[in-house]
Design a protein around this motif. Structure first.
Motif, PDB file in Angstrom:
ATOM      1  N   TYR A 183       0.770  -1.272   0.076  1.00 47.78           N
ATOM      2  CA  TYR A 183      -0.129   0.100  -0.046  1.00 47.78           C
ATOM      3  C   TYR A 183       0.765   1.418   0.119  1.00 47.78           C
ATOM      4  O   TYR A 183       2.023   1.326   0.121  1.00 47.78           O
TER       5      TYR A 183
ATOM      6  N   ASN B 116       4.741  -8.683  -0.256  1.00 41.86           N
ATOM      7  CA  ASN B 116       4.411  -7.855  -1.034  1.00 41.86           C
ATOM      8  C   ASN B 116       5.471  -8.415  -2.480  1.00 41.86           C
ATOM      9  O   ASN B 116       5.758  -7.491  -3.343  1.00 41.86           O
TER      10      ASN B 116
ATOM     11  N   ASP C  41       3.248  -7.599  -5.731  1.00 40.95           N
ATOM     12  CA  ASP C  41       3.050  -6.141  -6.066  1.00 40.95           C
ATOM     13  C   ASP C  41       4.200  -5.431  -6.628  1.00 40.95           C
ATOM     14  O   ASP C  41       4.319  -4.796  -7.506  1.00 40.95           O
TER      15      ASP C  41
ATOM     16  N   GLU D  33      -7.250   0.431  -4.020  1.00 46.64           N
ATOM     17  CA  GLU D  33      -7.548  -1.024  -4.331  1.00 46.64           C
ATOM     18  C   GLU D  33      -9.242  -1.154  -4.411  1.00 46.64           C
ATOM     19  O   GLU D  33      -9.376  -2.206  -5.222  1.00 46.64           O
TER      20      GLU D  33
ATOM     21  N   TYR E  30     -11.079  -5.660   1.127  1.00 47.46           N
ATOM     22  CA  TYR E  30     -10.248  -4.688   0.364  1.00 47.46           C
ATOM     23  C   TYR E  30     -10.365  -3.302   1.142  1.00 47.46           C
ATOM     24  O   TYR E  30     -11.008  -3.208   2.100  1.00 47.46           O
TER      25      TYR E  30
ATOM     26  N   LYS F 264      -2.924   1.136  -3.969  1.00 50.98           N
ATOM     27  CA  LYS F 264      -2.175  -0.340  -3.925  1.00 50.98           C
ATOM     28  C   LYS F 264      -1.100  -0.206  -5.071  1.00 50.98           C
ATOM     29  O   LYS F 264      -1.606  -0.099  -6.116  1.00 50.98           O
TER      30      LYS F 264
END
Length: 549
Positions: A263, A273, A276, A511, A525, A530
């Motif tokens: 995030y 992570n 991402d 998100e 969520y 994000k």
């Protein structure tokens, strides 16, 4: 040529040409074999291995039964162990081998010796593909003609989601009807003319009814639908600008330090992570390939941080899921396609070797994480791409078998006569939007698109059919890419408009459109920006599919 536009491999009793090639050469090879196909030649390529088939056995059988063996030579081809096995097996079975050199290079002595009795064709000496095909079909007519049906139209290798001839027929019918109506009206008394000769509402209803006939397997479809609350149109230049804004946002995050957090906040405190970071790298790499707006420095910063975690083993500990590992492997190999980096390929191999060793499921496919016996369709779709890319890059059989195992499991998640892929082992009949989008992107199989499309709300998408209390931005962006992959640009524009309306001023992408969106698998969520959402926004704005190697 994109793989989704490639003609169907021949599957009949007639004589055919086997196409042996390295997947790194696929764009050129697809163009060449399509030219042969348009002239009526029957060709088999490796998109013709059916789901559930034993990979090596099926491939060997196709080589053994072919009439002619096209061998597309390149430096990458002769370095691939698996390609060389195909060539050796063709000679062993006394097939007619026609070597085609795609570019000028020095063959290894052993390969040159084996091909010394064949008549080579040098593609690079011709100015056009058509000239090359003219020469080969004339020179080798004796061997190629038995593999020819005559003039046939190529067919797509992916299932069409729309019948492109229907609008044409409708248009012709409308013109004919209007012509008859006009002639009729000219001969009638004026007072009998219809008060509303053209009804625009009829056209709108006809256009919007199509997706409604393909409903998801749910008792209560999500509402409201996109037709109830149409979104304002986003101009292409606005979309492009917003994609660049998301890209700058990611670049700024990278410059602040890697690895990136999930995030929009400092630190990497989330348990996983990796996904991402991989998506952010793919987004930066996509823009680099398409626009060359920046150097590869920021992409390498992300990938180098992932390599460090692969080498010290920390990427395999904690809660790193299979999807995350597969996404990291895909990111490494997508970069390698642009600029080969040995450390990235080694990292991809370590990741996928670990998946093979610790996450295989005895029933087929791969588990969500080490130590569990639960499989996810989404994980296996990512693995199908990752294993397939590494198999093409190295020619190693275990990776090809890994790709086939992942694909076989995914196929098993669509029941016979089903209209969408189930989400996984423990999800019951859950219709996951993301799963349908990923199947379209990785397998070029759009079967689940209509079912997912039925869940639209104001252009965007909830995570699945169990909850409809908001829009998942990432699922919406993946659906936009899936629509684009199948030529459904109007639906893609609606999805992009929904995401466009949520983008932050700094380029970040939340998100979800609400702070407490939930899905059918118990995940909550948030409204926080994000990292992966910004990455998918960049790729969806450009129409770039990272799961199509």
């Amino acid at each position: 040529m994109d793989k989704k536009d490639l003609f169907k491999p021949y599957d009949g009793e007639g004589k055919y040409i086997f196409v042996s090639y390295r997947h790194t050469d696929s764009a050129l090879v697809y163009d060449i074999i399509t030219a042969f196909h348009k002239r009526g030649y029957r060709l088999w390529h490796d998109e013709g291995i059916p789901s559930g088939a034993e990979f090596t056995k099926h491939l060997a059988n196709k080589v053994k039964e072919c009439e002619v063996f096209f061998c597309f030579l390149s430096p990458e081809y002769v370095e691939a162990e698996y390609c060389m096995k195909e060539l050796h097996f063709a000679f062993k079975k006394k097939r007619r081998v026609i070597p085609i050199m795609l570019k000028k290079f020095d063959l290894p002595d052993d390969v040159e010796f084996e091909l010394s009795t064949t008549n080579w064709d040098r593609f690079y000496e011709f100015s056009t593909i058509e000239q090359f095909v003219d020469k080969v079909t004339d020179k080798d007519a004796e061997y190629l003609d038995p593999c020819k049906d005559g003039n046939v139209e190529p067919t797509l290798s992916h299932p069409p989601t729309t019948k492109k001839w229907i609008p044409i027929i409708i248009a012709i019918a409308v013109v004919v009807v209007l012509g008859i109506a006009a002639a009729f009206l000219l001969t009638r008394p004026k007072q009998e003319e219809p008060s509303t000769p053209n009804d625009p509402v009829t056209e709108t209803v006809t256009e919007e009814k199509a997706p409604a006939t393909e409903t998801a397997a749910t008792e209560e479809p999500a509402e409201p639908t996109a037709t109830e609350a149409p979104l304002p149109t986003v101009k292409p230049e606005e979309l492009s600008e917003s994609g660049q804004k998301a890209l700058k946002y990611l670049s700024g995050r990278v410059e602040a330090g890697c690895p990136l957090s999930v995030y929009d906040r400092a630190g990497a405190d989330e348990p996983d992570n990796v996904y991402d970071n991989a998506v952010a790298a793919l987004a930066l790499l996509s823009d680099l390939r398409k626009h060359s707006n920046h150097s590869d420095a920021n992409v390498r910063k992300i990938l180098d941080s992932l390599v460090e975690r692969v080498n010290d083993g920390s990427i395999f500990t904690g809660e790193t899921g299979t999807r995350s590992l597969a996404a990291a492997a895909v990111a490494f190999m997508q970069f390698d396609k642009v600029k080969p980096v040995t450390s990235y390929i080694k990292a991809a191999q370590k990741i996928l070797d670990q998946v093979l060793e610790t996450r295989g499921n005895s029933a087929g496919g791969f588990n969500r994480s080490a130590g569990t016996n639960v499989r996810s369709t989404e994980d296996n779709l990512w693995l199908y791409t990752a294993f397939g890319m590494l198999s093409s890059r190295t020619g190693n059989l275990p990776y090809a078998e890994g790709a086939e195992s992942a694909k076989k499991y995914v196929r098993s998640m669509m029941p016979e006569g089903g209209t969408f892929f189930l989400a996984g082992d423990e999800s019951g009949e859950l219709l996951s939007v993301r799963t349908q989008a990923l199947a379209a992107l990785a397998l070029q199989d759009g079967t689940g698109i209509p079912a997912a499309d039925a869940l639209r709300r104001n252009g965007g998408f909830p995570p699945d059919d169990r909850y409809s209390d908001g829009i998942s931005t990432e699922d919406t962006l993946l659906m936009a890419l899936a629509f684009r992959a199948f030529g459904m640009e109007e639906k893609a524009a609606q999805a992009m408009a929904a995401a466009y309306g949520l983008q932050r001023e700094n380029g970040g992408v939340p998100e979800a459109d609400t702070a407490d969106l939930t899905d059918g698998q118990g995940r909550t969520y948030s409204f926080a920006a994000k990292t992966s959402a910004a990455g998918w926004y960049t790729m969806a704005a450009d129409g770039d599919n990272p799961l199509n190697p």
